[in-house]
Design a protein around this motif. Structure first.
Motif, PDB file in Angstrom:
ATOM      1  N   LEU A 286      -3.447  -4.828  -4.041  1.00 47.73           N
ATOM      2  CA  LEU A 286      -3.230  -4.448  -5.434  1.00 47.73           C
ATOM      3  C   LEU A 286      -4.523  -3.930  -6.069  1.00 47.73           C
ATOM      4  CD1 LEU A 286      -0.879  -7.343  -6.581  1.00 47.73           C
ATOM      5  CD2 LEU A 286      -0.337  -4.908  -6.649  1.00 47.73           C
ATOM      6  N   ILE A 287      -5.635  -4.601  -5.784  1.00 49.77           N
ATOM      7  CA  ILE A 287      -6.916  -4.153  -6.332  1.00 49.77           C
ATOM      8  C   ILE A 287      -7.257  -2.767  -5.793  1.00 49.77           C
ATOM      9  CG2 ILE A 287      -9.394  -4.620  -6.409  1.00 49.77           C
ATOM     10  CD1 ILE A 287      -8.676  -7.629  -6.273  1.00 49.77           C
ATOM     11  N   SER A 288      -7.014  -2.549  -4.501  1.00 52.00           N
ATOM     12  CA  SER A 288      -7.275  -1.244  -3.892  1.00 52.00           C
ATOM     13  C   SER A 288      -6.396  -0.164  -4.511  1.00 52.00           C
ATOM     14  CB  SER A 288      -7.042  -1.310  -2.384  1.00 52.00           C
ATOM     15  OG  SER A 288      -7.947  -2.210  -1.758  1.00 52.00           O
ATOM     16  N   LYS A 289      -5.126  -0.488  -4.807  1.00 56.76           N
ATOM     17  CA  LYS A 289      -4.213   0.474  -5.422  1.00 56.76           C
ATOM     18  C   LYS A 289      -4.637   0.807  -6.846  1.00 56.76           C
ATOM     19  CE  LYS A 289       0.244  -0.209  -4.720  1.00 56.76           C
ATOM     20  NZ  LYS A 289       1.532  -0.927  -4.575  1.00 56.76           N
TER      21      LYS A 289
ATOM     22  N   HIS B  18     -12.516 -12.565  -0.547  1.00 59.66           N
ATOM     23  CA  HIS B  18     -11.982 -13.926  -0.413  1.00 59.66           C
ATOM     24  C   HIS B  18     -10.812 -14.130  -1.371  1.00 59.66           C
ATOM     25  CE1 HIS B  18     -15.116 -14.996   2.342  1.00 59.66           C
ATOM     26  NE2 HIS B  18     -16.072 -14.740   1.470  1.00 59.66           N
ATOM     27  N   VAL B  19      -9.853 -13.208  -1.301  1.00 56.22           N
ATOM     28  CA  VAL B  19      -8.604 -13.323  -2.042  1.00 56.22           C
ATOM     29  C   VAL B  19      -7.497 -13.034  -1.043  1.00 56.22           C
ATOM     30  CG1 VAL B  19      -9.595 -12.678  -4.275  1.00 56.22           C
ATOM     31  CG2 VAL B  19      -8.769 -10.881  -2.753  1.00 56.22           C
ATOM     32  N   THR B  20      -6.251 -13.142  -1.465  1.00 55.96           N
ATOM     33  CA  THR B  20      -5.151 -12.944  -0.525  1.00 55.96           C
ATOM     34  C   THR B  20      -5.009 -11.466  -0.153  1.00 55.96           C
ATOM     35  OG1 THR B  20      -3.467 -12.578  -2.220  1.00 55.96           O
ATOM     36  CG2 THR B  20      -3.945 -14.865  -1.613  1.00 55.96           C
ATOM     37  N   GLU B  21      -4.305 -11.222   0.916  1.00 55.70           N
ATOM     38  CA  GLU B  21      -4.088  -9.846   1.368  1.00 55.70           C
ATOM     39  C   GLU B  21      -3.349  -9.032   0.306  1.00 55.70           C
ATOM     40  OE1 GLU B  21      -1.298  -7.549   4.608  1.00 55.70           O
ATOM     41  OE2 GLU B  21      -2.247  -9.419   5.251  1.00 55.70           O
ATOM     42  N   GLU B  22      -2.348  -9.639  -0.323  1.00 54.46           N
ATOM     43  CA  GLU B  22      -1.591  -8.928  -1.357  1.00 54.46           C
ATOM     44  C   GLU B  22      -2.484  -8.573  -2.539  1.00 54.46           C
ATOM     45  OE1 GLU B  22       2.523  -9.378  -4.003  1.00 54.46           O
ATOM     46  OE2 GLU B  22       1.837 -11.036  -2.726  1.00 54.46           O
TER      47      GLU B  22
ATOM     48  N   LYS C  27      -0.633 -10.921 -12.417  1.00 57.97           N
ATOM     49  CA  LYS C  27      -1.397 -10.172 -13.413  1.00 57.97           C
ATOM     50  C   LYS C  27      -1.914  -8.857 -12.833  1.00 57.97           C
ATOM     51  CE  LYS C  27      -0.768 -13.225 -16.557  1.00 57.97           C
ATOM     52  NZ  LYS C  27       0.200 -12.942 -17.656  1.00 57.97           N
ATOM     53  N   LEU C  28      -2.313  -8.869 -11.578  1.00 57.72           N
ATOM     54  CA  LEU C  28      -2.733  -7.623 -10.927  1.00 57.72           C
ATOM     55  C   LEU C  28      -1.566  -6.636 -10.857  1.00 57.72           C
ATOM     56  CD1 LEU C  28      -4.916  -8.898  -7.927  1.00 57.72           C
ATOM     57  CD2 LEU C  28      -5.714  -7.644  -9.939  1.00 57.72           C
ATOM     58  N   SER C  29      -0.387  -7.146 -10.533  1.00 51.87           N
ATOM     59  CA  SER C  29       0.799  -6.291 -10.485  1.00 51.87           C
ATOM     60  C   SER C  29       1.074  -5.686 -11.850  1.00 51.87           C
ATOM     61  CB  SER C  29       2.020  -7.095 -10.021  1.00 51.87           C
ATOM     62  OG  SER C  29       1.847  -7.567  -8.693  1.00 51.87           O
ATOM     63  N   ALA C  30       0.898  -6.486 -12.904  1.00 51.60           N
ATOM     64  CA  ALA C  30       1.129  -6.001 -14.264  1.00 51.60           C
ATOM     65  C   ALA C  30       0.132  -4.900 -14.623  1.00 51.60           C
ATOM     66  CB  ALA C  30       1.027  -7.157 -15.256  1.00 51.60           C
TER      67      ALA C  30
END
Length: 263
Positions: A170-173, A162-166, A114-117
């Protein structure tokens, strides 16, 4: 406040509590279109609980304030299952971008997708706004017919990082892409005690977000655009747990609006 000091004019704001001085009390508003997002920094359990409760209340305010067809939520609980955003599970599923209202650690794969979307949609939103010849998403949504309007997407993440590196990447991007101009708003709480890797430019992330942090038994703003003014006042954060009896009338209002829209 100096009477000659120019005060900010808010276009659209979301309340996070109240600001007070010995002589006045008024709402503490975050200008949605003047900030990329809000990051609540905590270092103890008390601040953590209050910040995450505030995030939950902001999500309710979005659902209650915006047209039903223009409000979209993506909510991730970075804590233990059932620890945060519990009351949001009562909202109709049509409000959420994910299969379940609140995603947890066990659903991290769906959250990543969903973040990727959301990130991919930013380019589509940019093209739509340019084609409309409007200054931004708010102006476009007011002038366009219903089918051409873009949803306002609100991303809520508790207990970042406390989420995955990926997911962090994505959130930073999304934040770095100027998402607020495109109708995507990010609200996170950040555990300052968490260990971070050096693969992501967190400083850039923190420099772009509006920060709210505790210090000397009170809260302070940074990167709000009006830090000097806002920090002259005491902030009373709207951070009480959302109880069922409190959310019952909110849910009734929303269901009535959905019923009328369906008719």
């Amino acid at each position: 406040v100096n009477p000659n000091e120019k005060l900010p004019i808010l276009q659209e704001g979301v309340s996070i509590g109240s600001l007070s001085s010995p002589k006045a009390v008024f709402p503490a508003l975050i200008d949605l279109f003047d900030t990329i997002g809000v990051c609540f920094l905590y270092g103890c359990a008390e601040n953590k609980r209050e910040f995450n409760n505030c995030l939950e209340r902001i999500a309710w305010r979005m659902a209650l304030s915006l047209p039903i067809d223009l409000c979209e939520l993506l909510v991730y609980n970075g804590g233990k299952p059932g620890e945060n955003f519990v009351s949001l599970n009562r909202l109709p599923k049509s409000f959420f971008k994910s299969s379940q209202p609140v995603l947890f650690d066990v659903d991290s794969e769906e959250f990543t997708k969903k973040l990727s979307a959301v990130y991919r949609e930013l380019a589509i939103r940019q093209s739509a706004i340019i084609a409309s010849d409007k200054n931004g998403i708010s102006e476009m949504n007011v002038s366009e017919v219903a089918d051409a309007r873009l949803k306002y997407t609100f991303l809520f993440v508790s207990d970042f990082p406390h989420v995955t590196e990926e997911q962090r990447k994505l959130i930073s991007k999304i934040v770095s892409a100027g998402c607020h101009n495109l109708g995507v708003f990010v609200f996170v709480s950040w555990d300052m005690n968490a260990k971070l890797d050096d693969k992501i430019d967190y400083q850039s992330f923190l420099n772009e977000m509006t920060l709210l942090f505790p210090k000397n038994d009170r809260y302070f703003f940074k990167n709000s655009g009006h830090d000097e003014l806002l920090n002259k006042f005491m902030l009373c954060l709207d951070g009480q747990t959302v109880k069922k009896e409190e959310s019952d009338p909110w849910l009734s209002t929303i269901n009535n609006r959905i019923e009328k829209a369906s008719s």
